[in-house]
Motif scaffolding. Structure first.
Motif, PDB file in Angstrom:
ATOM      1  N   ARG A 141       0.882  -1.274   0.001  1.00 56.97           N
ATOM      2  CA  ARG A 141      -0.037  -0.031  -0.040  1.00 56.97           C
ATOM      3  C   ARG A 141       0.766   1.121  -0.060  1.00 56.97           C
ATOM      4  O   ARG A 141       0.466   2.150  -0.689  1.00 56.97           O
ATOM      5  N   ALA A 142       1.957   1.315   0.876  1.00 52.83           N
ATOM      6  CA  ALA A 142       2.842   2.409   0.517  1.00 52.83           C
ATOM      7  C   ALA A 142       3.623   2.571  -0.703  1.00 52.83           C
ATOM      8  O   ALA A 142       3.878   3.891  -0.914  1.00 52.83           O
ATOM      9  N   LEU A 143       3.703   1.670  -1.679  1.00 52.35           N
ATOM     10  CA  LEU A 143       4.095   1.793  -2.774  1.00 52.35           C
ATOM     11  C   LEU A 143       3.085   2.203  -4.037  1.00 52.35           C
ATOM     12  O   LEU A 143       3.526   2.174  -5.154  1.00 52.35           O
ATOM     13  N   ARG A 144       1.740   2.271  -3.516  1.00 59.23           N
ATOM     14  CA  ARG A 144       0.669   2.104  -4.310  1.00 59.23           C
ATOM     15  C   ARG A 144       0.830   3.225  -5.475  1.00 59.23           C
ATOM     16  O   ARG A 144       0.084   3.401  -6.453  1.00 59.23           O
ATOM     17  N   LEU A 145       1.333   4.559  -4.886  1.00 58.93           N
ATOM     18  CA  LEU A 145       1.364   5.654  -5.792  1.00 58.93           C
ATOM     19  C   LEU A 145       2.575   5.845  -6.607  1.00 58.93           C
ATOM     20  O   LEU A 145       2.642   6.743  -7.474  1.00 58.93           O
ATOM     21  N   GLY A 146       3.424   4.627  -6.576  1.00 59.91           N
ATOM     22  CA  GLY A 146       4.632   4.473  -7.479  1.00 59.91           C
ATOM     23  C   GLY A 146       5.889   4.975  -6.940  1.00 59.91           C
ATOM     24  O   GLY A 146       6.798   5.130  -7.498  1.00 59.91           O
ATOM     25  N   SER A 147       5.749   5.216  -5.617  1.00 56.57           N
ATOM     26  CA  SER A 147       7.188   5.623  -4.685  1.00 56.57           C
ATOM     27  C   SER A 147       8.253   4.550  -5.083  1.00 56.57           C
ATOM     28  O   SER A 147       8.259   3.427  -5.295  1.00 56.57           O
ATOM     29  N   ARG A 148       9.324   5.379  -5.319  1.00 57.49           N
ATOM     30  CA  ARG A 148      10.546   4.517  -5.552  1.00 57.49           C
ATOM     31  C   ARG A 148      11.610   4.611  -4.359  1.00 57.49           C
ATOM     32  O   ARG A 148      12.723   4.916  -4.660  1.00 57.49           O
ATOM     33  N   ASP A 149      11.197   5.201  -3.184  1.00 56.29           N
ATOM     34  CA  ASP A 149      11.831   5.173  -2.058  1.00 56.29           C
ATOM     35  C   ASP A 149      12.731   3.828  -1.695  1.00 56.29           C
ATOM     36  O   ASP A 149      11.819   2.910  -1.389  1.00 56.29           O
ATOM     37  N   PRO A 150      13.950   3.744  -1.967  1.00 51.41           N
ATOM     38  CA  PRO A 150      14.616   2.491  -1.685  1.00 51.41           C
ATOM     39  C   PRO A 150      14.094   1.869  -0.263  1.00 51.41           C
ATOM     40  O   PRO A 150      14.218   0.566  -0.064  1.00 51.41           O
ATOM     41  N   ARG A 151      13.695   2.598   0.714  1.00 49.58           N
ATOM     42  CA  ARG A 151      13.559   2.079   2.062  1.00 49.58           C
ATOM     43  C   ARG A 151      12.180   1.450   1.964  1.00 49.58           C
ATOM     44  O   ARG A 151      11.940   0.508   2.629  1.00 49.58           O
ATOM     45  N   PHE A 152      11.286   1.890   1.352  1.00 50.39           N
ATOM     46  CA  PHE A 152       9.864   1.637   1.158  1.00 50.39           C
ATOM     47  C   PHE A 152      10.162   0.041   0.658  1.00 50.39           C
ATOM     48  O   PHE A 152       9.470  -0.710   0.744  1.00 50.39           O
ATOM     49  N   LEU A 153      10.983   0.092  -0.622  1.00 47.31           N
ATOM     50  CA  LEU A 153      11.036  -1.114  -1.372  1.00 47.31           C
ATOM     51  C   LEU A 153      11.860  -2.236  -0.428  1.00 47.31           C
ATOM     52  O   LEU A 153      11.353  -3.427  -0.696  1.00 47.31           O
ATOM     53  N   TYR A 154      12.850  -1.702   0.325  1.00 45.22           N
ATOM     54  CA  TYR A 154      13.456  -2.960   1.116  1.00 45.22           C
ATOM     55  C   TYR A 154      12.312  -3.277   2.029  1.00 45.22           C
ATOM     56  O   TYR A 154      12.437  -4.574   2.517  1.00 45.22           O
ATOM     57  N   HIS A 155      11.535  -2.521   2.639  1.00 42.24           N
ATOM     58  CA  HIS A 155      10.674  -3.255   3.807  1.00 42.24           C
ATOM     59  C   HIS A 155       9.664  -4.020   3.132  1.00 42.24           C
ATOM     60  O   HIS A 155       9.451  -5.056   3.491  1.00 42.24           O
ATOM     61  N   ALA A 156       9.195  -3.410   1.917  1.00 43.93           N
ATOM     62  CA  ALA A 156       8.400  -4.812   1.057  1.00 43.93           C
ATOM     63  C   ALA A 156       9.143  -5.896   0.660  1.00 43.93           C
ATOM     64  O   ALA A 156       8.498  -6.908   0.583  1.00 43.93           O
ATOM     65  N   GLY A 157      10.331  -5.675   0.317  1.00 46.00           N
ATOM     66  CA  GLY A 157      11.086  -6.984   0.003  1.00 46.00           C
ATOM     67  C   GLY A 157      11.286  -8.052   1.209  1.00 46.00           C
ATOM     68  O   GLY A 157      11.020  -9.008   0.887  1.00 46.00           O
ATOM     69  N   MET A 158      11.546  -7.355   2.291  1.00 42.22           N
ATOM     70  CA  MET A 158      11.717  -8.152   3.428  1.00 42.22           C
ATOM     71  C   MET A 158      10.440  -8.676   4.057  1.00 42.22           C
ATOM     72  O   MET A 158      10.375 -10.012   4.549  1.00 42.22           O
ATOM     73  N   ALA A 159       9.436  -8.150   3.802  1.00 37.87           N
ATOM     74  CA  ALA A 159       7.923  -8.541   4.061  1.00 37.87           C
ATOM     75  C   ALA A 159       7.571  -9.903   3.231  1.00 37.87           C
ATOM     76  O   ALA A 159       7.078 -10.631   3.670  1.00 37.87           O
ATOM     77  N   ALA A 160       7.651  -9.428   1.819  1.00 43.54           N
ATOM     78  CA  ALA A 160       7.564 -10.650   1.061  1.00 43.54           C
ATOM     79  C   ALA A 160       8.386 -11.744   1.169  1.00 43.54           C
ATOM     80  O   ALA A 160       7.911 -13.006   1.167  1.00 43.54           O
ATOM     81  N   LYS A 161       9.643 -11.531   1.398  1.00 42.57           N
ATOM     82  CA  LYS A 161      10.561 -12.982   1.814  1.00 42.57           C
ATOM     83  C   LYS A 161      10.030 -13.478   3.336  1.00 42.57           C
ATOM     84  O   LYS A 161      10.000 -14.783   2.988  1.00 42.57           O
ATOM     85  N   GLY A 162       9.634 -12.852   3.962  1.00 38.64           N
ATOM     86  CA  GLY A 162       9.106 -13.294   5.243  1.00 38.64           C
ATOM     87  C   GLY A 162       7.839 -14.042   5.042  1.00 38.64           C
ATOM     88  O   GLY A 162       7.528 -15.125   5.811  1.00 38.64           O
TER      89      GLY A 162
END
Length: 246
Positions: free
Chosen positions: A188-209
């Motif tokens: 949801r934090a990425l839904r507007l197209g954000s390319r903040d690396p920290r947002f992407l890192y958090h999403a990546g770790m959530a997906a991995k988990g």
């Protein structure tokens, strides 16, 4: 997610404030932050130095320049610079940045001291009755009590469901051992197209988990593709997580 448009908008704002001073240095520091997020370290450093030329010692520019130095492997220079910022203006954000850089370079005793200062500030905020904020929730998720982080993040998100609040709640849930619940908020934090690396890192770790390996690879690759050194502490963790998913 439109870095080019964001930088151009800020340059127009800067053109409307031609006289050196706090307003102009503020805008230049914002541009520096955007340039850093997309991995343009030279452009980021130039903006921060311009801000400091117009207003020597300006904390956001000095802190940003320290981030660039850390990304370039100049850790000692970055630590010295950030310590100077903290001595002049000991805001929790600057203190936490210094602590994370110290953790990344093996200076655990110094990092613990600075993190304890940040904890004391958080306790003071709570005792004074101030409402939880994104920064407080993120601090608890990264360096404190993940369960408390979830509670704070839920309050923040309920009060103002911004993309930053969604990122904080998603990360708090992930850190609390609930990545399946955290991933929808991270996305949801990425839904507007954000390319903040920290947002992407958090999403990546959530997906991995969550066992969503392909999704985790995509998000972590995007974070590191934007800026391989987006954080002194978390970029290396992103690389390690990505290697585990390969």
């Amino acid at each position: 997610g439109d870095f080019v448009g964001a930088v151009e908008a800020l340059r127009l704002a800067g053109a409307a404030t031609p006289v050196p001073g706090k307003d102009r240095s503020y805008i230049q520091s914002l541009i520096g932050h955007l340039e850093f997020q997309r991995g343009r370290l030279g452009a980021a450093a130039a903006q921060y130095r311009a801000a400091l030329a117009g207003l020597p010692g300006y904390p956001p520019a000095d802190a940003g320049l320290a981030e660039v130095e850390a990304a370039r492997g100049q850790s000692q220079e970055a630590i010295v610079r950030l310590r100077g910022v903290v001595e002049r203006l000991p805001l929790p954000g600057y203190v936490i940045s210094l602590a994370e850089l110290e953790l990344a370079t093996g200076r655990s005793a110094a990092a613990d001291e600075h993190l304890e200062f940040a904890r004391a500030e958080e306790r003071r905020h709570i005792a004074s009755g101030e409402a939880p904020d994104v920064e407080g929730a993120m601090f608890e998720a990264d360096h404190g009590d993940p369960v408390l982080a979830v509670r704070k993040a839920r309050e923040v998100y309920a009060a103002a469901p911004s993309v930053r609040a969604a990122d904080a709640l998603g990360w708090a849930l992930t850190r609390a051992g609930k990545p399946v619940q955290g991933l929808p908020f991270a996305e949801r934090a990425l839904r507007l197209g954000s390319r903040d690396p920290r947002f992407l890192y958090h999403a990546g770790m959530a997906a991995k988990g969550s066992g969503e390996d392909a999704v985790g690879r995509r998000y972590l690759s995007r974070a590191l593709g934007l800026n391989p050194s987006f954080s002194a502490l978390y970029a290396s963790r992103a690389r390690a997580a990505l290697e585990e998913l390969q």
